[in-house]
Design a protein around this motif. Structure first.
Motif, PDB file in Angstrom:
ATOM      1  N   THR A   1      10.102  32.909 -36.411  1.00 40.52           N
ATOM      2  CA  THR A   1      10.517  31.553 -36.003  1.00 40.52           C
ATOM      3  C   THR A   1      11.814  31.578 -35.211  1.00 40.52           C
ATOM      4  O   THR A   1      12.139  30.599 -34.529  1.00 40.52           O
ATOM      5  N   GLU A   2      12.553  32.669 -35.311  1.00 41.57           N
ATOM      6  CA  GLU A   2      13.829  32.768 -34.592  1.00 41.57           C
ATOM      7  C   GLU A   2      13.692  33.403 -33.223  1.00 41.57           C
ATOM      8  O   GLU A   2      14.679  33.612 -32.519  1.00 41.57           O
ATOM      9  N   LEU A   3      12.432  33.736 -32.811  1.00 45.10           N
ATOM     10  CA  LEU A   3      12.230  34.314 -31.490  1.00 45.10           C
ATOM     11  C   LEU A   3      12.612  33.311 -30.415  1.00 45.10           C
ATOM     12  O   LEU A   3      12.221  32.128 -30.470  1.00 45.10           O
ATOM     13  N   PRO A   4      13.362  33.721 -29.374  1.00 49.83           N
ATOM     14  CA  PRO A   4      13.729  32.795 -28.289  1.00 49.83           C
ATOM     15  C   PRO A   4      12.492  32.317 -27.525  1.00 49.83           C
ATOM     16  O   PRO A   4      11.528  33.057 -27.356  1.00 49.83           O
ATOM     17  N   PHE A   5      12.557  31.101 -27.044  1.00 53.57           N
ATOM     18  CA  PHE A   5      11.429  30.518 -26.310  1.00 53.57           C
ATOM     19  C   PHE A   5      11.146  31.315 -25.025  1.00 53.57           C
ATOM     20  O   PHE A   5       9.988  31.510 -24.640  1.00 53.57           O
ATOM     21  N   MET A   6      12.237  31.765 -24.364  1.00 52.98           N
ATOM     22  CA  MET A   6      12.048  32.496 -23.115  1.00 52.98           C
ATOM     23  C   MET A   6      11.298  33.799 -23.349  1.00 52.98           C
ATOM     24  O   MET A   6      10.503  34.228 -22.511  1.00 52.98           O
TER      25      MET A   6
ATOM     26  N   THR B   1       6.120  39.337 -45.194  1.00 56.09           N
ATOM     27  CA  THR B   1       7.045  38.690 -46.124  1.00 56.09           C
ATOM     28  C   THR B   1       7.650  37.445 -45.486  1.00 56.09           C
ATOM     29  O   THR B   1       7.498  37.197 -44.275  1.00 56.09           O
ATOM     30  N   THR B   2       8.329  36.670 -46.317  1.00 56.65           N
ATOM     31  CA  THR B   2       9.001  35.469 -45.815  1.00 56.65           C
ATOM     32  C   THR B   2      10.048  35.842 -44.768  1.00 56.65           C
ATOM     33  O   THR B   2      10.244  35.114 -43.784  1.00 56.65           O
ATOM     34  N   GLU B   3      10.730  36.991 -44.982  1.00 59.59           N
ATOM     35  CA  GLU B   3      11.737  37.436 -44.014  1.00 59.59           C
ATOM     36  C   GLU B   3      11.102  37.688 -42.660  1.00 59.59           C
ATOM     37  O   GLU B   3      11.698  37.389 -41.606  1.00 59.59           O
ATOM     38  N   ASP B   4       9.881  38.258 -42.665  1.00 61.87           N
ATOM     39  CA  ASP B   4       9.181  38.479 -41.394  1.00 61.87           C
ATOM     40  C   ASP B   4       8.908  37.149 -40.683  1.00 61.87           C
ATOM     41  O   ASP B   4       9.083  37.034 -39.457  1.00 61.87           O
ATOM     42  N   ILE B   5       8.437  36.162 -41.429  1.00 64.02           N
ATOM     43  CA  ILE B   5       8.113  34.858 -40.846  1.00 64.02           C
ATOM     44  C   ILE B   5       9.362  34.191 -40.301  1.00 64.02           C
ATOM     45  O   ILE B   5       9.350  33.580 -39.224  1.00 64.02           O
TER      46      ILE B   5
ATOM     47  N   GLU C   1       9.780  24.889 -45.135  1.00 63.13           N
ATOM     48  CA  GLU C   1       8.777  25.416 -46.040  1.00 63.13           C
ATOM     49  C   GLU C   1       7.379  25.196 -45.467  1.00 63.13           C
ATOM     50  O   GLU C   1       6.495  26.059 -45.560  1.00 63.13           O
ATOM     51  N   GLU C   2       7.155  23.977 -44.854  1.00 62.08           N
ATOM     52  CA  GLU C   2       5.844  23.692 -44.263  1.00 62.08           C
ATOM     53  C   GLU C   2       5.564  24.612 -43.075  1.00 62.08           C
ATOM     54  O   GLU C   2       4.444  25.088 -42.882  1.00 62.08           O
ATOM     55  N   VAL C   3       6.629  24.877 -42.291  1.00 59.29           N
ATOM     56  CA  VAL C   3       6.487  25.787 -41.138  1.00 59.29           C
ATOM     57  C   VAL C   3       6.115  27.185 -41.605  1.00 59.29           C
ATOM     58  O   VAL C   3       5.172  27.806 -41.093  1.00 59.29           O
ATOM     59  N   TYR C   4       6.862  27.705 -42.603  1.00 54.24           N
ATOM     60  CA  TYR C   4       6.616  29.061 -43.083  1.00 54.24           C
ATOM     61  C   TYR C   4       5.203  29.182 -43.656  1.00 54.24           C
ATOM     62  O   TYR C   4       4.489  30.176 -43.438  1.00 54.24           O
ATOM     63  N   ALA C   5       4.786  28.145 -44.395  1.00 61.09           N
ATOM     64  CA  ALA C   5       3.463  28.182 -45.020  1.00 61.09           C
ATOM     65  C   ALA C   5       2.367  28.144 -43.971  1.00 61.09           C
ATOM     66  O   ALA C   5       1.356  28.857 -44.058  1.00 61.09           O
TER      67      ALA C   5
END
Length: 858
Positions: free
Chosen positions: A406-411, A398-402, A376-380
């Motif tokens: 956050t699920e984007l790969p580091f590479m 939207t929350t789904e976008d966020i 929740e802190e990350v999304y906010a």
């Protein structure tokens, strides 16, 4: 003793239940089994088969048994009905790519068992029939699966495949139409132009759509097999009428032959991937007439009544094929619009996230994740960091976008290419603009869609069925005379079973028979084994309705002691089994003379009177050609009021009717008036036919249809008395060519014009055309030299001489060949048909015009 207690029995009416149950059943059969939907053109079983095949589609063939088993998840009526429906779709070669023995539409052979044959969807079906995104779904019968309510077909599939089904209280029969013509019609409709569509069948054949009525109830089309003539004695069926296979066609031909409607020697079926049914004929049978008889008495011609009934929404409607095409086209446009809107929405979503991803990475917002203890802190934190950069996005974050960010790969973050990301966003914007353009110009987009479908899949789908207007075949003119007809004049019986009595003619079992009795009574009856007409039958013949050329000449006495009248009449229409008094209603009336003349001949007769002191002449000559052809009920002209002893034929007559077109059928060597063979011309009166054979014998004969011409002739044509005959012949005795021109005499005797009887003599050319030319090709001389060819005009070379003359020497040098050029014949100017006096009960007899000349006192 036990006490029995009886509960009250309750009575309940079941009539209401039966009514509800029947309506439920009727609705079920109509909506869920028999009648197709207008939107996708499928019956439920067909729709479920297609959906099941799409489920199993992986580019490879599937066993049909496997597809049928999978379809049973959706269709609760057993595997046999599914297999049959699938085979029918596969045989139409549009939606299913088949492998193995799927039966033969020409022979009617059934497909192999489902475990042996395979199938997969065609590229056309994959492109046009399916789109899960635009499909409305419903639960299957057991609630375990979803099935389509209607498949999103973007093509007038119902009209392309056709359909037939029987529901409760109604049925449907929509004939298949041509693939390319349907697409062209859809384009015309979208352009606001008029269009017409007509059926087209896989079995080809010919079709008369005069009464098609756009496929509505009450319309009718006639389909014919294509029959060609291989030679004089062989016919070949190469294409079938719709709904018939070779087995059914051959059965109908054999039955017609057994019934005597047609006459064939043998029938051979050589059909494989192409139709080939050979019909061998006897030497005395006309191929042209047999072709007409095949159309009249067999399944070579079938009548089809279309009935365009479809399900629209949740109820059946009766429409025209044009209305079905319009609704299919409108439905396709709406599906295309829906697909574009879905595509635009998907592109906008891609653009939104690509833009959001660029903001997320370029501004290193991903650093906000550090030090946060919960999601929740990350999304906010990310949401807060994004806000300064999201003003130009098309929608809120939207929350789904966020979560996705956050699920984007580091590479991916570490290798982020700003230029490539910009190009991707610009490409998406370009695609969005293109989709918006298509939506703004939806009709033009739909027209392009239909045009592209035709380019991709319409190459091998040209029209197979030829549209043609058929002539109505009169069955009585083409049926064979398969019965022998007899008459017992004294006792008044006629029929086909009176074999011990007088034979009169051959007829067919569908003919009408006209009879005349001594008292002037006429009656028309059907051909039967035995029919009582009345005693003292004078004439029996085959009656043809509407026949104006058969003229009856008649002299009769009115009453027992009345005056004598003569008349000429034709009989064009009567009521069967009705007595018509043609002489008089007065008792004792009698015919003294009667003749039936098939071509309106008018003979001369001699009327002999009984001795009487008041009569100057005891003999009267009557020329029937001076008598007008009146109605059958007219009294006629007065001959005399004095007693007549007898009437004798003095001289045969010639036709007095308008010219009649006559054809020569070379196969059966007979004349006819039905348009079979070569047109000889229009004949009347004493016109004659000229025949010339290879022996140099010319003969003039009448144009009576009963004449036979069994020999081989160099010339068989209408004779022109003023037209000279030109002949080039080789004299075998003298070894040189002669040429002669002569006129023929008007005689029925054979006229010989070949002077030489030497066995080596022969006719090189004989003709009746003016201005014929002969090109002479000379043989090489002893020195091997060849003289230049000469061309002469035959009419200018020699004058007309007598038929017995030898003629002039044609050429001195040795001849290699003689090439004759005959000018195109001049078309004969037809004389107008003469109007004949209509039959009427109110006609006034022309008394006294001729009769007054025959009596001295009245």
């Amino acid at each position: 003793m036990e006490e029995h207690t009886h509960k009250e029995e309750s009575l309940k009416k079941v009539s209401g239940l039966y009514k509800d149950w029947f309506l439920d059943y009727a609705s079920y059969v109509i909506l869920d089994r028999a009648i197709p939907s207008i939107f996708d053109g499928f019956k439920p079983v067909q729709r479920r088969i297609m959906h099941s095949m799409r489920e199993l589609e992986d580019g490879r063939y599937n066993k049909v048994a496997n597809i049928v088993g999978n379809t049973m998840k959706y269709h609760p009526h057993g595997d046999a009905s599914i297999t049959d429906a699938m085979v029918q779709i596969g045989q139409k070669e549009l939606l299913i790519d088949t492998q193995g023995n799927w039966g033969n539409i020409y022979t009617g052979d059934s497909a192999a068992a489902a475990r042996y044959i395979e199938a997969r969807l065609t590229p056309f079906a994959l492109e046009v029939v399916f789109n899960p995104k635009t499909t409305d779904w419903a639960k299957s019968y057991d609630g375990r699966n979803n099935e389509p309510i209607d498949l999103p077909v973007k093509f007038p599939l119902l009209l392309a495949q056709g359909v037939e089904g029987i529901g409760v209280g109604l049925s449907t029969k929509i004939l298949p139409h041509n693939f390319n013509e349907l697409l062209e019609a859809s384009v015309k409709y979208l352009k606001g132009k008029k269009f017409e569509i007509y059926p087209d069948f896989q079995t080809a054949g010919m079709l008369d759509v005069t009464n098609y009525n756009e496929g509505q109830r009450g319309g009718k089309v006639r389909a014919r097999a294509r029959i060609i003539q291989k030679d004089k004695h062989t016919l070949c069926i190469t294409e079938l009428p719709f709904s018939k296979n070779t087995g059914e066609l051959i059965d109908s031909i054999i039955k017609a032959n057994e019934k005597g409607k047609i006459k064939i020697k043998k029938i051979e079926d050589n059909t494989s991937d192409k139709v080939e049914i050979n019909i061998l004929l006897n030497n005395d049978v006309s191929p042209d007439k047999t072709i007409d008889a095949l159309y009249a008495f067999t399944d070579c011609e079938v009548s089809i009544s279309p009935n365009a009934c479809v399900i629209v929404g949740d109820k059946p409607e009766f429409l025209t094929v044009s209305e079905i095409l319009r609704r299919n086209t409108d439905h396709t446009v709406s599906l295309l619009k829906k697909e574009l809107e879905i595509e635009l929405n998907e592109l906008e979503e891609k653009w939104h996230f690509a833009s959001l991803e660029r903001i997320f990475i370029e501004n290193e917002i991903y650093q906000e994740i550090k030090g946060k203890n919960s999601k929740e802190e990350v999304y906010a934190a990310i949401d807060k960091a994004l806000k300064p950069f999201t003003k130009n996005l098309k929608r809120e974050v939207t929350t789904e976008d966020i979560i996705r960010l956050t699920e984007l790969p580091f590479m991916r973050i570490s290798r982020y290419d700003r230029d490539k990301a910009e190009e991707n966003i610009l490409a998406l914007e370009g695609k969005m603009e293109q989709v918006k353009h298509h939506l703004a110009n939806l009709i033009a987009y739909a027209i392009d869609y239909f045009t592209n479908i035709q380019k991709k899949y319409g190459k091998d789908k040209e029209r197979k069925t030829e549209l043609r207007i058929f002539d109505t075949i009169d069955a009585t003119k083409v049926v064979l005379a398969n019965e022998k007809f007899y008459v017992n004049r004294a006792e008044g019986f006629i029929g086909t079973s009176l074999k011990k009595d007088e034979y009169v003619f051959d007829c067919s079992d569908i003919d009408d028979i006209i009879t005349f009795q001594k008292d002037g009574t006429m009656k028309v009856v059907k051909v039967e084994a035995k029919t009582f007409i009345g005693k003292n039958i004078e004439h029996v013949g085959v009656f043809k309705k509407g026949d104006k050329r058969t003229v009856y000449n008649m002299i009769y006495r009115e009453g027992k002691d009345g005056p004598y009248y003569m008349k000429r009449f034709s009989v064009t229409g009567v009521t069967r089994n009705t007595d018509y008094k043609l002489a008089s209603d007065k008792k004792g009336s009698e015919m003294l003379y009667f003749s039936a003349n098939p071509n309106g001949e008018a003979e001369t007769v001699t009327v002999l009177l009984k001795p009487n002191s008041r009569v100057r002449k005891s003999k009267i000559d009557i020329d029937f050609s001076e008598l007008a052809i009146k109605g059958r009920d007219s009294r006629g002209n007065l001959v005399t009021k004095y007693a007549v002893k007898k009437v004798d034929l003095k001289e045969e007559g010639v036709s007095t009717l308008a010219p009649r077109k006559i054809w020569f059928d070379d196969t059966v060597r007979r004349l006819n008036a039905d348009g079979r063979g070569t047109l000889l011309g229009s004949f009347k009166g004493d016109d004659k036919i000229l025949t010339i054979n290879q022996n140099g014998e010319a003969k003039l004969v009448s144009f009576d249809l009963s004449n036979r011409f069994d020999d081989e002739y160099l010339i068989l044509e209408k004779w022109n008395p003023e037209q000279a005959v030109s002949c080039i012949y080789f004299d075998g005795e003298k070894g040189i060519y002669f040429i002669k021109r002569f006129l023929l005499e008007n005689t029925t005797n054979v006229q010989t014009f070949m002077p030489s009887e030497h066995p080596k003599s022969f006719i090189e050319f004989v003709g009746t055309s003016d201005n014929c030319t002969a090109e002479i090709i000379f043989a090489k001389d002893k020195n091997g030299k060849e003289k230049e060819p000469e061309t002469i005009n035959i009419d200018e070379f020699i004058a007309i001489k007598g038929i017995k003359a030898m003629g002039n020497q044609f050429v001195k040098d040795k001849v290699k060949t003689i090439n004759i050029t005959v000018p195109e014949p001049v078309e004969e100017i037809e004389e107008p048909e003469l109007e004949e006096t209509p039959e009427s009960d109110d006609e006034i007899p022309e008394e006294g015009q001729i009769g007054d000349l025959f009596s001295s006192e009245e």
